[in-house]
Design a protein around this motif. Sequence first.
Motif, mmCIF file in Angstrom:
data_model
loop_
_atom_site.group_PDB
_atom_site.id
_atom_site.type_symbol
_atom_site.label_atom_id
_atom_site.label_comp_id
_atom_site.label_asym_id
_atom_site.label_seq_id
_atom_site.Cartn_x
_atom_site.Cartn_y
_atom_site.Cartn_z
ATOM 1 N N ALA A 155 0.834 -1.203 0.000
ATOM 2 C CA ALA A 155 0.000 0.000 0.000
ATOM 3 C C ALA A 155 0.867 1.251 0.000
ATOM 4 O O ALA A 155 0.569 2.231 -0.707
ATOM 5 C CB ALA A 155 -0.931 -0.011 1.203
ATOM 6 N N THR A 196 2.050 2.635 -3.273
ATOM 7 C CA THR A 196 1.068 3.291 -4.149
ATOM 8 C C THR A 196 0.791 4.724 -3.729
ATOM 9 O O THR A 196 0.019 5.423 -4.391
ATOM 10 C CB THR A 196 -0.263 2.519 -4.159
ATOM 11 N N VAL A 197 1.389 5.167 -2.613
ATOM 12 C CA VAL A 197 1.098 6.499 -2.095
ATOM 13 C C VAL A 197 1.871 7.553 -2.881
ATOM 14 O O VAL A 197 3.105 7.557 -2.886
ATOM 15 C CB VAL A 197 1.458 6.609 -0.602
ATOM 16 N N ASN A 228 -1.804 9.435 7.968
ATOM 17 C CA ASN A 228 -2.969 8.809 7.339
ATOM 18 C C ASN A 228 -4.050 8.537 8.378
ATOM 19 O O ASN A 228 -5.241 8.798 8.152
ATOM 20 C CB ASN A 228 -2.538 7.501 6.684
ATOM 21 N N ASP A 281 -4.612 5.010 1.885
ATOM 22 C CA ASP A 281 -4.134 3.725 1.388
ATOM 23 C C ASP A 281 -3.685 2.779 2.499
ATOM 24 O O ASP A 281 -3.700 1.563 2.322
ATOM 25 C CB ASP A 281 -2.972 3.937 0.412
ATOM 26 N N SER A 282 -3.253 3.299 3.636
ATOM 27 C CA SER A 282 -2.751 2.412 4.686
ATOM 28 C C SER A 282 -3.859 1.742 5.488
ATOM 29 O O SER A 282 -3.620 0.725 6.153
ATOM 30 C CB SER A 282 -1.833 3.185 5.638
ATOM 31 N N LYS A 331 -5.520 -1.695 -5.512
ATOM 32 C CA LYS A 331 -6.094 -0.346 -5.555
ATOM 33 C C LYS A 331 -6.518 -0.004 -6.980
ATOM 34 O O LYS A 331 -5.787 -0.285 -7.930
ATOM 35 C CB LYS A 331 -5.040 0.650 -5.057
ATOM 36 N N ALA A 390 -7.336 6.764 -4.308
ATOM 37 C CA ALA A 390 -7.999 5.511 -4.659
ATOM 38 C C ALA A 390 -9.472 5.733 -4.980
ATOM 39 O O ALA A 390 -10.181 6.418 -4.241
ATOM 40 C CB ALA A 390 -7.871 4.511 -3.522
ATOM 41 N N SER A 450 -10.177 0.406 -2.785
ATOM 42 C CA SER A 450 -9.020 -0.451 -2.533
ATOM 43 C C SER A 450 -9.431 -1.617 -1.646
ATOM 44 O O SER A 450 -10.483 -1.581 -0.983
ATOM 45 C CB SER A 450 -7.885 0.340 -1.878
#
Length: 269
Positions: free
Chosen positions: A68, A71-72, A86, A95-96, A155, A165, A168
Amino acid sequence: MPIQGGTDVMVELNFDLHRPAALLDLNPVAELAEWTSGGDGRLRVGAGVPYVRLITELGNRLPGLAQAARTVGSPQIRNRGTVGGNLGAASPAGDSHPPLLAGDAVIEVESAARGVRMIPAAEFYLGVKRSALEPDELIRAFWMSPAGGPQYFSKVGTRNAMVIAVCSFAIALHPDERRVGTGIGSAAPTPRRALAAEEFLAAELDWEARLDPAVLARFGELAAQAASPIDDVRGTADYRRHAIGVMARRTLTWAWNEFRSGHFERRAG
């Protein structure tokens, strides 16, 4: 307003969404940027550990969260952004959040008046950008056990990089307990687990056999049903619900294939 990496706070300041009376710079608090392995084998990861260090230093022990983190945003964002930030923002699209839920993370927070409090990730998210954090509490760290089985994160975005996202999904296999953990992002007012899907697998999954296509299909259906998405500029509710089902099936397939192949190696603290 507390600030560490500033990847959320500065955006809101630049768009004049918030004008806090003061900013509390947490960067001088060195402890927040440390991680340790506890006596019970769990990892304690400081709220100020940036994504890039999660990837390089903990990627083999927290693979779902590391996936994850990759992808940030951009490399610059990953160098500054943190899981603590986050969590503090508590955006449904963070995302986390899905891998934290799938991996049974616990959030450590502290108040000067009342001391330390431990909040399971499943109880941390209360609403859109609302968390269980009290006004006088700061996030110190999160606790998470090293992966006991394969973990995956998937995601969907409107492009391949540097994107919020559309939705996800995260999955974590816990073979020792014969169960599977899940996490859904950006498809409900809060990040959430697909509890009915988890319970279904606990009852129906044969850990000694190939993955039954009927079990896989039903898992995807139940994961999709756990979502309660909306229509917005990034996607429709119907698309999000469909995508959650697809990602649930894919991540379970990837995790199961890795588990059955024997390629997963447990990484203790």
